[in-house]
Write a protein that holds these residues in place. Sequence first.
Motif, PDB file in Angstrom:
ATOM      1  N   SER A  31     -19.483   1.763  -1.962  1.00  0.00           N
ATOM      2  CA  SER A  31     -19.869   0.483  -1.390  1.00  0.00           C
ATOM      3  C   SER A  31     -18.692  -0.479  -1.261  1.00  0.00           C
ATOM      4  N   TYR A  32     -17.530  -0.075  -1.743  1.00  0.00           N
ATOM      5  CA  TYR A  32     -16.348  -0.918  -1.707  1.00  0.00           C
ATOM      6  C   TYR A  32     -15.342  -0.435  -0.673  1.00  0.00           C
ATOM      7  N   ALA A  33     -14.828  -1.380   0.097  1.00  0.00           N
ATOM      8  CA  ALA A  33     -13.618  -1.111   0.864  1.00  0.00           C
ATOM      9  C   ALA A  33     -12.451  -1.104  -0.120  1.00  0.00           C
ATOM     10  N   MET A  34     -11.473  -0.277   0.173  1.00  0.00           N
ATOM     11  CA  MET A  34     -10.319  -0.167  -0.720  1.00  0.00           C
ATOM     12  C   MET A  34      -9.054  -0.520   0.042  1.00  0.00           C
ATOM     13  N   GLY A  35      -8.212  -1.269  -0.611  1.00  0.00           N
ATOM     14  CA  GLY A  35      -6.953  -1.658   0.006  1.00  0.00           C
ATOM     15  C   GLY A  35      -5.765  -1.257  -0.852  1.00  0.00           C
ATOM     16  N   TRP A  36      -4.655  -1.046  -0.165  1.00  0.00           N
ATOM     17  CA  TRP A  36      -3.372  -0.850  -0.839  1.00  0.00           C
ATOM     18  C   TRP A  36      -2.466  -2.019  -0.466  1.00  0.00           C
ATOM     19  N   PHE A  37      -1.832  -2.593  -1.467  1.00  0.00           N
ATOM     20  CA  PHE A  37      -0.883  -3.679  -1.285  1.00  0.00           C
ATOM     21  C   PHE A  37       0.387  -3.320  -2.039  1.00  0.00           C
ATOM     22  N   ARG A  38       1.462  -3.996  -1.708  1.00  0.00           N
ATOM     23  CA  ARG A  38       2.706  -3.775  -2.438  1.00  0.00           C
ATOM     24  C   ARG A  38       3.430  -5.087  -2.631  1.00  0.00           C
ATOM     25  N   GLN A  39       4.253  -5.117  -3.657  1.00  0.00           N
ATOM     26  CA  GLN A  39       5.032  -6.315  -3.947  1.00  0.00           C
ATOM     27  C   GLN A  39       6.415  -5.910  -4.417  1.00  0.00           C
ATOM     28  N   ALA A  40       7.405  -6.334  -3.653  1.00  0.00           N
ATOM     29  CA  ALA A  40       8.797  -6.101  -4.012  1.00  0.00           C
ATOM     30  C   ALA A  40       9.315  -7.301  -4.799  1.00  0.00           C
ATOM     31  N   PRO A  41      10.359  -7.125  -5.591  1.00  0.00           N
ATOM     32  CA  PRO A  41      10.903  -8.238  -6.383  1.00  0.00           C
ATOM     33  C   PRO A  41      11.254  -9.427  -5.504  1.00  0.00           C
ATOM     34  N   GLY A  42      10.781 -10.590  -5.907  1.00  0.00           N
ATOM     35  CA  GLY A  42      11.100 -11.813  -5.188  1.00  0.00           C
ATOM     36  C   GLY A  42      10.325 -12.012  -3.905  1.00  0.00           C
ATOM     37  N   LYS A  43       9.379 -11.128  -3.627  1.00  0.00           N
ATOM     38  CA  LYS A  43       8.593 -11.233  -2.400  1.00  0.00           C
ATOM     39  C   LYS A  43       7.112 -11.361  -2.712  1.00  0.00           C
ATOM     40  N   ALA A  49      -2.415  -0.951   3.592  1.00  0.00           N
ATOM     41  CA  ALA A  49      -3.450  -0.183   4.283  1.00  0.00           C
ATOM     42  C   ALA A  49      -4.796  -0.499   3.659  1.00  0.00           C
ATOM     43  N   ALA A  50      -5.854  -0.256   4.421  1.00  0.00           N
ATOM     44  CA  ALA A  50      -7.208  -0.445   3.916  1.00  0.00           C
ATOM     45  C   ALA A  50      -8.116   0.601   4.538  1.00  0.00           C
ATOM     46  N   ILE A  51      -9.173   0.923   3.811  1.00  0.00           N
ATOM     47  CA  ILE A  51     -10.132   1.905   4.290  1.00  0.00           C
ATOM     48  C   ILE A  51     -11.533   1.430   3.928  1.00  0.00           C
ATOM     49  N   SER A  52     -12.465   1.603   4.849  1.00  0.00           N
ATOM     50  CA  SER A  52     -13.836   1.172   4.611  1.00  0.00           C
ATOM     51  C   SER A  52     -14.518   2.081   3.596  1.00  0.00           C
ATOM     52  N   GLY A  53     -15.685   1.656   3.145  1.00  0.00           N
ATOM     53  CA  GLY A  53     -16.419   2.421   2.143  1.00  0.00           C
ATOM     54  C   GLY A  53     -16.767   3.829   2.586  1.00  0.00           C
ATOM     55  N   THR A  54     -17.064   3.985   3.863  1.00  0.00           N
ATOM     56  CA  THR A  54     -17.399   5.304   4.404  1.00  0.00           C
ATOM     57  C   THR A  54     -16.160   6.126   4.736  1.00  0.00           C
ATOM     58  N   GLY A  55     -15.009   5.443   4.812  1.00  0.00           N
ATOM     59  CA  GLY A  55     -13.782   6.126   5.198  1.00  0.00           C
ATOM     60  C   GLY A  55     -13.562   6.197   6.689  1.00  0.00           C
ATOM     61  N   ILE A  56     -14.479   5.652   7.460  1.00  0.00           N
ATOM     62  CA  ILE A  56     -14.384   5.759   8.913  1.00  0.00           C
ATOM     63  C   ILE A  56     -13.332   4.809   9.478  1.00  0.00           C
ATOM     64  N   THR A  57     -13.290   3.609   8.950  1.00  0.00           N
ATOM     65  CA  THR A  57     -12.370   2.601   9.484  1.00  0.00           C
ATOM     66  C   THR A  57     -11.137   2.480   8.588  1.00  0.00           C
ATOM     67  N   ARG A  58      -9.983   2.557   9.214  1.00  0.00           N
ATOM     68  CA  ARG A  58      -8.716   2.442   8.480  1.00  0.00           C
ATOM     69  C   ARG A  58      -7.811   1.457   9.217  1.00  0.00           C
ATOM     70  N   ASN A  59      -7.071   0.694   8.456  1.00  0.00           N
ATOM     71  CA  ASN A  59      -6.123  -0.258   9.022  1.00  0.00           C
ATOM     72  C   ASN A  59      -4.798  -0.132   8.292  1.00  0.00           C
TER      73      ASN A  59
END
Length: 122
Positions: A31-43, A49-59
Motif C-alpha cells: 500500500s506504500y509507494a517507495m522512494g529512493w533519495f540520496r544526500q552527498a556531503p554539503g548538499k 527514483a520512486a515506484i508505486s505500490g503496485t510497481g506499475i508506475t516508476r519515476n
Amino acid sequence: QVQLVESGGGLVQAGGSLRLSCAASGRTFSSYAMGWFRQAPGKEREFVAAISGTGITRNYADSVKGRFTVSRDNAKNTVYLQMNSLKPEDTAVYYCAASRTSSRSPAPYDYWGQGTQVTVSS
C-alpha cells in the motif's frame, strides 16, 4: 508503523554497478509507494527514483534515467535500486522511504531507512 533497512552500498569504480535493497517490516507494504533519495556531503537530499505500490508506475531523476532501475517485490517486502554505469557524482548516502503517495519531494514520505553509503571512485 513501517521500518526500513537498506543494504548493498559500498565502494565501486566508475562504470561499475551496485544493487541496493530496502527491506520493510509490516503487512501493508504494497500500500506504500517507495522512494529512493540520496544526500552527498554539503548538499541537500535529492530525489533519485520512486515506484508505486503496485510497481506499475516508476519515476526517475533526470540524472539517473537510463542508468538506474527501481523495482519491488511485494511478496518479500523489498524494494531495489539497480545502479549501472555509476559515476563519481553518484557518491552519496542513499535512503529508501515509504509514503502513501508517490512523490519526487521528500516531504510526503513518512518512514525512512538509516541510509547506505555508495562511493564511486574515478
